[in-house]
Enzyme design. Structure first.
Site, PDB file in Angstrom:
ATOM      1  N   GLU A 120       0.639   2.622  -4.000  1.00  0.00           N
ATOM      2  CA  GLU A 120       0.518   1.535  -3.029  1.00  0.00           C
ATOM      3  C   GLU A 120      -0.216   0.418  -3.742  1.00  0.00           C
ATOM      4  O   GLU A 120      -1.415   0.491  -3.975  1.00  0.00           O
ATOM      5  CB  GLU A 120      -0.230   2.007  -1.780  1.00  0.00           C
ATOM      6  CG  GLU A 120      -0.083   1.057  -0.605  1.00  0.00           C
ATOM      7  CD  GLU A 120      -1.366   0.338  -0.287  1.00  0.00           C
ATOM      8  OE1 GLU A 120      -1.508  -0.820  -0.735  1.00  0.00           O
ATOM      9  OE2 GLU A 120      -2.207   0.916   0.411  1.00  0.00           O
ATOM     10  N   GLU A 173      -1.233 -12.190  -6.698  1.00  0.00           N
ATOM     11  CA  GLU A 173      -2.107 -11.728  -5.622  1.00  0.00           C
ATOM     12  C   GLU A 173      -3.494 -12.314  -5.827  1.00  0.00           C
ATOM     13  O   GLU A 173      -4.102 -12.159  -6.887  1.00  0.00           O
ATOM     14  CB  GLU A 173      -2.179 -10.202  -5.613  1.00  0.00           C
ATOM     15  CG  GLU A 173      -2.947  -9.654  -4.430  1.00  0.00           C
ATOM     16  CD  GLU A 173      -2.864  -8.146  -4.324  1.00  0.00           C
ATOM     17  OE1 GLU A 173      -2.764  -7.631  -3.198  1.00  0.00           O
ATOM     18  OE2 GLU A 173      -2.901  -7.476  -5.375  1.00  0.00           O
ATOM     19  N   LYS A 177     -10.933  10.109  -6.731  1.00  0.00           N
ATOM     20  CA  LYS A 177     -11.633   9.222  -7.659  1.00  0.00           C
ATOM     21  C   LYS A 177     -11.712   7.832  -7.021  1.00  0.00           C
ATOM     22  O   LYS A 177     -10.797   7.033  -7.124  1.00  0.00           O
ATOM     23  CB  LYS A 177     -10.866   9.158  -8.998  1.00  0.00           C
ATOM     24  CG  LYS A 177     -11.763   8.934 -10.236  1.00  0.00           C
ATOM     25  CD  LYS A 177     -12.530   7.624 -10.261  1.00  0.00           C
ATOM     26  CE  LYS A 177     -11.655   6.467 -10.662  1.00  0.00           C
ATOM     27  NZ  LYS A 177     -12.459   5.182 -10.761  1.00  0.00           N
ATOM     28  N   GLY A 200      -1.408   0.538 -11.676  1.00  0.00           N
ATOM     29  CA  GLY A 200      -0.416   1.463 -11.154  1.00  0.00           C
ATOM     30  C   GLY A 200       0.638   1.833 -12.178  1.00  0.00           C
ATOM     31  O   GLY A 200       1.068   2.993 -12.268  1.00  0.00           O
ATOM     32  N   CYS A 236      -4.519  -5.718   0.859  1.00  0.00           N
ATOM     33  CA  CYS A 236      -3.224  -5.718   0.184  1.00  0.00           C
ATOM     34  C   CYS A 236      -2.141  -6.360   1.030  1.00  0.00           C
ATOM     35  O   CYS A 236      -1.153  -6.879   0.496  1.00  0.00           O
ATOM     36  CB  CYS A 236      -2.827  -4.299  -0.208  1.00  0.00           C
ATOM     37  SG  CYS A 236      -2.873  -3.136   1.175  1.00  0.00           S
ATOM     38  N   GLY A 265      -4.039   0.397  -5.561  1.00  0.00           N
ATOM     39  CA  GLY A 265      -4.695  -0.589  -6.401  1.00  0.00           C
ATOM     40  C   GLY A 265      -3.723  -1.609  -6.944  1.00  0.00           C
ATOM     41  O   GLY A 265      -2.701  -1.917  -6.323  1.00  0.00           O
ATOM     42  N   SER A 266      -4.013  -2.117  -8.125  1.00  0.00           N
ATOM     43  CA  SER A 266      -3.230  -3.211  -8.697  1.00  0.00           C
ATOM     44  C   SER A 266      -1.948  -2.702  -9.349  1.00  0.00           C
ATOM     45  O   SER A 266      -1.885  -1.554  -9.812  1.00  0.00           O
ATOM     46  CB  SER A 266      -4.059  -3.952  -9.746  1.00  0.00           C
ATOM     47  OG  SER A 266      -4.208  -3.154 -10.908  1.00  0.00           O
TER      48      SER A 266
END
Length: 512
Positions: free
Chosen positions: A268, A403, A193, A251, A302, A246-247
């Site tokens: 991750e 971030e 996805k 997550g 990232c 992702g974030s």
């Protein structure tokens, strides 16, 4: 080698999709066929122009179910092949990707807004991923354990079956290949996805894998929204493991949903990496490294070195040199060969970057370079932001803790090694870090003390498929790439075989 993108890129994308996918229509790739979604319309926007270039429909629960059924059947076929045959087919995948490399890079460039030179490098790395894991297919070996009985005890590494992988918008084809290759090497099937903002290159990639000989349905691309299509994939009984890039916020939701089904995750997530410069460092190299750490990919990485920690003795010199260099970096349309910094991927992220910069100025940070949107000819409505250097930043500022995912570096001073370590670790993240120093002992001390899954010495962003990658803290858990990344896609089975002619009767039972 340059190419022209006219208008909003719609014409170029149509040509590339026809070349690579066989049609300019778009949807999900299920069991070797393009399937139109059944949900809401999703607009794809060219980050360089701000204009819509394609509309497709959210896949939805029913298409996810079809993808899961196809994956189950294909995985059985794939696992029935010998490991050598699987390796040969994966090697052919790498060859096919290289054959289509320029077209894949162009598609990625327009749809993700990444400079074409970066896209070419990333596509080459995707080919490398399949070539690397092709060699592992027939080397996934268990152990014979010398148990203190008459049994032969050995272990097997077996696939989960079907894994769901959810990848981000900042590097769609790279993260797609990063996850697909080890998953199928270990014998799994995949429900992929991609981000709904950048689904094109991942979908094309899977068709190329099938052209190389990978069974249809082994990798299915379910294109749609996270809260509909992504949620349905995690909830589907076929999914036995979830891998998410992702974030941290998303997550956490994914890990919770997986936990409800008692299935494992690899996460991750974000980072706020500390790039540390000591006075004895080769400052010429360190200044170049500081730029590469945060301005490549417009900071949308990232592992971006968004916190530049500099010893007070060389602080102003480093600020001045990085700021001077940042002001000269070519910002421009991603398909222009000379562009080094392209646009932010989307309006929401653009607003986030500008908000953090504005807040930092209000808190006392000084703009040494950049600090505002870029005006680009031909990209007047695009999401361009100047490479930005913020001085006088304190580590408790929002810009140093959140971030930013944009071309912005916060420069923070320190006085000694102990303070540098404390500042580096004063973050909920722990994805990466680096140190620049001529002191070998200090380099190893910093590597041991900074909380990060990847740490560089006199370097930055050296990443390869052979080496494990992942984070500490809120940067996630589990590993991608390397042998450790491969084992994330396997389950260990222990097999006991009685070898004695007259074996002992266990637990005192008797034979009647």
């Amino acid at each position: 080698m340059s190419f022209i993108v006219e208008g909003n890129g719609e014409q170029q994308v149509e040509l590339l999709l026809n070349e690579l996918l066989g049609t300019s229509e778009f949807g999900s790739w299920i069991d070797g066929e393009l399937v139109t979604g059944k949900g809401d319309d999703i607009e794809l926007i060219n980050p360089a122009t701000g204009q819509t270039f394609l509309i497709y429909r959210d896949a939805g629960k029913d298409i996810v179910a079809d993808a899961a059924a196809a994956a189950i059947n294909a995985q059985k076929l794939w696992w029935s092949m010998t490991a050598s045959v699987r390796g040969q087919l994966m090697w052919k995948c790498g060859m096919k990707i290289r054959e289509a490399a320029e077209s894949l890079a162009r598609l990625e460039c327009i749809s993700a807004g990444k400079p074409i030179r970066d896209c070419r490098v990333e596509v080459a790395k995707v080919a490398e991923m399949f070539e690397y894991y092709a060699g592992w297919c027939d080397k996934i070996m268990g152990q014979v354990i010398p148990v203190p009985t008459t049994h032969l005890n050995y272990t097997r590494h077996e696939p989960y079956g079907v894994v769901t992988q959810i990848t981000p918008w900042n590097a769609p084809i790279f993260t797609g290949g990063w996850q697909i290759a080890p998953a199928i090497c270990a014998g799994n099937a995949v429900l992929l996805k991609p981000s709904e903002l950048t689904p094109l290159s991942s979908t094309v990639l899977v068709k190329i894998l099938e052209q190389a000989g990978i069974p249809r349905g082994l990798v299915n691309v379910i294109n749609g929204l996270g809260h509909t299509t992504g949620t349905a994939a995690i909830a589907n009984p076929a999914t036995k493991k979830v891998v998410f890039v992702g974030s941290p916020q998303t997550g956490a939701l994914i890990a919770s949903a997986a936990a409800q089904r008692v299935i494992p995750c690899v996460l991750e997530l974000g980072g706020k990496s500390a790039n540390i410069i000591f006075p004895d460092a080769d400052l010429d190299r360190a200044v170049v490294g500081a730029q590469a750490a945060v301005f490549s990919a417009a900071g949308q990485s990232c592992v971006s070195g968004a916190r530049l920690l500099v010893h007070r003795n060389v602080y102003q010199e480093v600020v001045d040199r990085v700021a001077s260099a940042a002001s000269r970096l070519p910002v421009g349309l991603p398909w222009q060969e000379g562009t080094m910094v392209g646009p932010i991927n989307n309006q929401k992220q653009f607003n986030h970057v500008h908000s953090l910069v504005s807040d930092s100025i209000a808190e006392g940070a000084i703009v040494a370079a950049g600090g505002k949107p870029s005006e680009i000819f031909g990209g007047e409505n695009g999401y361009f932001y100047q490479p930005t250097v913020l001085a006088n930043v304190k580590n408790n500022m929002r810009v140093a803790q959140e971030e930013i995912f944009g071309p912005v570096v916060s420069v923070i001073s320190f006085d000694d090694e102990e303070e540098a370590v404390a500042l580096a670790n004063d973050s909920r993240f722990g994805l990466a870090g680096a140190v620049w120093t001529a002191d070998v002992g200090r380099a190893h001390r910093m590597a041991a003390q900074v909380n990060a899954g990847t740490f560089w010495v006199n370097s930055y962003k050296a990443i390869n498929v052979m080496s494990p990658f992942g984070g500490f803290g809120e940067s996630g858990y589990g590993r991608s790439s390397g042998y450790e990344g491969l084992l994330e896609y396997t389950q260990t089975k222990s097999v006991w075989v009685e070898t004695a002619k007259d074996s002992a009767i266990q637990f005192g039972y008797s034979i009647q």
